[in-house]
Design an enzyme around this catalytic site. Structure first.
Site, PDB file in Angstrom:
ATOM      1  N   LYS A   1       7.644  -9.720 -15.906  1.00 24.49           N
ATOM      2  CA  LYS A   1       8.126  -8.452 -16.496  1.00 24.49           C
ATOM      3  C   LYS A   1       9.347  -7.865 -15.783  1.00 24.49           C
ATOM      4  O   LYS A   1      10.130  -7.148 -16.392  1.00 24.49           O
ATOM      5  CB  LYS A   1       7.004  -7.410 -16.513  1.00 24.49           C
TER       6      LYS A   1
ATOM      7  N   ASP B   1       4.318  -0.699 -22.925  1.00 21.87           N
ATOM      8  CA  ASP B   1       2.986  -0.550 -22.304  1.00 21.87           C
ATOM      9  C   ASP B   1       2.592   0.922 -22.151  1.00 21.87           C
ATOM     10  O   ASP B   1       1.479   1.310 -22.486  1.00 21.87           O
ATOM     11  CB  ASP B   1       2.960  -1.212 -20.922  1.00 21.87           C
TER      12      ASP B   1
ATOM     13  N   ARG C   1       5.166   3.042  -1.492  1.00 20.71           N
ATOM     14  CA  ARG C   1       5.446   2.720  -2.898  1.00 20.71           C
ATOM     15  C   ARG C   1       6.167   3.854  -3.628  1.00 20.71           C
ATOM     16  O   ARG C   1       6.896   3.634  -4.582  1.00 20.71           O
ATOM     17  CB  ARG C   1       4.141   2.474  -3.653  1.00 20.71           C
TER      18      ARG C   1
HETATM   19  P1  ATR Z   1       1.192  -3.417 -12.131  1.00 25.87           P
HETATM   20  O1  ATR Z   1       2.508  -3.819 -12.727  1.00 25.87           O
HETATM   21  O2  ATR Z   1       0.004  -3.983 -12.875  1.00 25.87           O
HETATM   22  O3  ATR Z   1       1.091  -1.941 -11.935  1.00 25.87           O
HETATM   23  P2  ATR Z   1       1.821  -3.829  -9.365  1.00 25.87           P
HETATM   24  O4  ATR Z   1       3.175  -3.269  -9.612  1.00 25.87           O
HETATM   25  O5  ATR Z   1       1.683  -5.046  -8.520  1.00 25.87           O
HETATM   26  O6  ATR Z   1       1.088  -4.157 -10.723  1.00 25.87           O
HETATM   27  O7  ATR Z   1       0.901  -2.637  -8.744  1.00 25.87           O
HETATM   28  C1  ATR Z   1      -0.420  -2.841  -8.382  1.00 25.87           C
HETATM   29  C2  ATR Z   1      -1.036  -1.495  -7.969  1.00 25.87           C
HETATM   30  O8  ATR Z   1      -2.435  -1.721  -7.705  1.00 25.87           O
HETATM   31  C3  ATR Z   1      -0.456  -0.908  -6.711  1.00 25.87           C
HETATM   32  O9  ATR Z   1      -0.491   0.506  -6.820  1.00 25.87           O
HETATM   33  C4  ATR Z   1      -1.437  -1.398  -5.632  1.00 25.87           C
HETATM   34  O10 ATR Z   1      -1.476  -0.587  -4.485  1.00 25.87           O
HETATM   35  P3  ATR Z   1      -0.452  -0.856  -3.234  1.00 25.87           P
HETATM   36  O11 ATR Z   1       0.853  -0.280  -3.635  1.00 25.87           O
HETATM   37  O12 ATR Z   1      -1.082  -0.135  -2.095  1.00 25.87           O
HETATM   38  O13 ATR Z   1      -0.422  -2.343  -3.043  1.00 25.87           O
HETATM   39  C5  ATR Z   1      -2.726  -1.259  -6.375  1.00 25.87           C
HETATM   40  N1  ATR Z   1      -3.856  -2.075  -5.862  1.00 25.87           N
HETATM   41  C6  ATR Z   1      -4.078  -3.399  -6.081  1.00 25.87           C
HETATM   42  N2  ATR Z   1      -5.253  -3.782  -5.529  1.00 25.87           N
HETATM   43  C7  ATR Z   1      -5.798  -2.664  -4.964  1.00 25.87           C
HETATM   44  C8  ATR Z   1      -7.009  -2.394  -4.254  1.00 25.87           C
HETATM   45  N3  ATR Z   1      -7.901  -3.358  -4.001  1.00 25.87           N
HETATM   46  N4  ATR Z   1      -7.247  -1.121  -3.837  1.00 25.87           N
HETATM   47  C9  ATR Z   1      -6.344  -0.130  -4.087  1.00 25.87           C
HETATM   48  N5  ATR Z   1      -5.177  -0.325  -4.754  1.00 25.87           N
HETATM   49  C10 ATR Z   1      -4.902  -1.574  -5.187  1.00 25.87           C
END
Ligand code: ATR
Length: 268
Positions: free
Chosen positions: A64, A100, A153
């Protein structure tokens, strides 16, 4: 016309059946297929799409963001989110969109009509969160609150939001009317739960953008507490419906699209 979804992996995507059923219900002869593009082949994406005679396509994980440099134009929403899930091709010109966020918010409005006055908490600060926050900010009056595990982030966010930690979210949970989990905790039957729901108020709508499993552990816990829950199935259907509108200018048959996906999920 020929449409596709590109991704890696992509063979389990429900987009082909959803779009195909829609085309058939509208007596259109268009087709929609899943096209597997491994990351190492992505530099050839323009040629691959041309060779496959594709007129428009969806982009899914993990491409994406990767698609952006290959576009000729990008619309404002996709630009703000930094991710594209829909590409329209006109005279060999590629235009990127992101449906989305609007897909999710269209569905949410149906289950929570007073969205304008809602206090909303979004868990996660990635691409999905940004897309939803962008769309919600056009409707919701109170400032949105976004909670994330990693505070860094938020450096890529230029929206006017309250940025908090997951611990703060747990602490102030009862202040929100709607809580939306956009993190991948809970995906694919992962039993992780992003925050504790101990302080949840009984009137709060609890939502997760995941729909496989149909109810994540997060939603199941909320439901056990007696809360109304809302998964990401409508978001998936509506993002596809919005892509269809972008490509064809026509109104999709959303009900047929939903039945097609539900049947597939039930294994019918
Ligand atoms: P997407 O496009 O699906 O939003 P992404 O940009 O990779 O995917 O973002 C994933 C999000 O899920 C992030 O906010 C991530 O938190 P971090 O910024 O701290 O990495 C969050 N995330 C993924 N696994 C997690 C977990 N086990 N507990 C808490 N937050 C999680």
């Amino acid at each position: 016309m020929k449409y596709a979804v590109i991704g890696d992996p992509v063979s389990h995507s429900l987009s082909p059946v959803m779009h195909q059923v829609n085309f058939e219900s509208l007596n259109m002869e268009d087709t929609y297929e899943a096209l597997h593009i491994p990351t190492q082949d992505f530099h050839d994406i323009r040629q691959i799409i041309e060779d496959n005679h594709i007129n428009g396509f969806n982009v899914t994980i993990p491409h994406k963001e990767r698609i952006i440099p290959y576009l000729d134009e990008i619309d404002d929403q996709a630009k703000a989110v930094g991710a594209v899930n829909t590409v329209k091709i006109i005279n060999n010109k590629w235009i990127g969109y992101n449906t989305d966020g609007i897909g999710y918010v269209m569905g949410l409005k149906q289950v929570y009509p007073d969205l304008e006055n809602a206090y909303v908490l979004i868990l996660g600060a990635g691409g999905a969160s940004k897309g939803i926050a962008n769309e919600l900010s056009k409707i919701v009056q109170p400032k949105l609150t976004i909670a994330n595990r990693t505070m860094r982030r938020f450096e890529t966010w230029d929206m006017d939001i309250n940025a908090i930690s997951l611990e703060q979210a747990e602490q102030y949970l009862d202040e929100f009317d709607i809580i939306i989990n956009t993190t991948s905790a809970g995906l694919n039957n992962n039993e992780d739960i992003v925050i504790s729901l101990d302080n949840l108020s009984s009137s709060t709508l609890v939502s997760d953008i995941i729909y496989i499993p149909y109810k994540t552990k997060f939603l199941k816990e909320a439901e056990l507490k007696g809360n109304t829950v809302y998964n990401g199935l409508d978001m998936f259907i509506n993002q596809g419906a919005e892509s269809f509108k972008i490509w064809t200018g026509k109104q999709p048959n959303i009900l047929e699209m939903k039945y097609a996906v539900l049947n597939k999920l039930k294994g019918v």
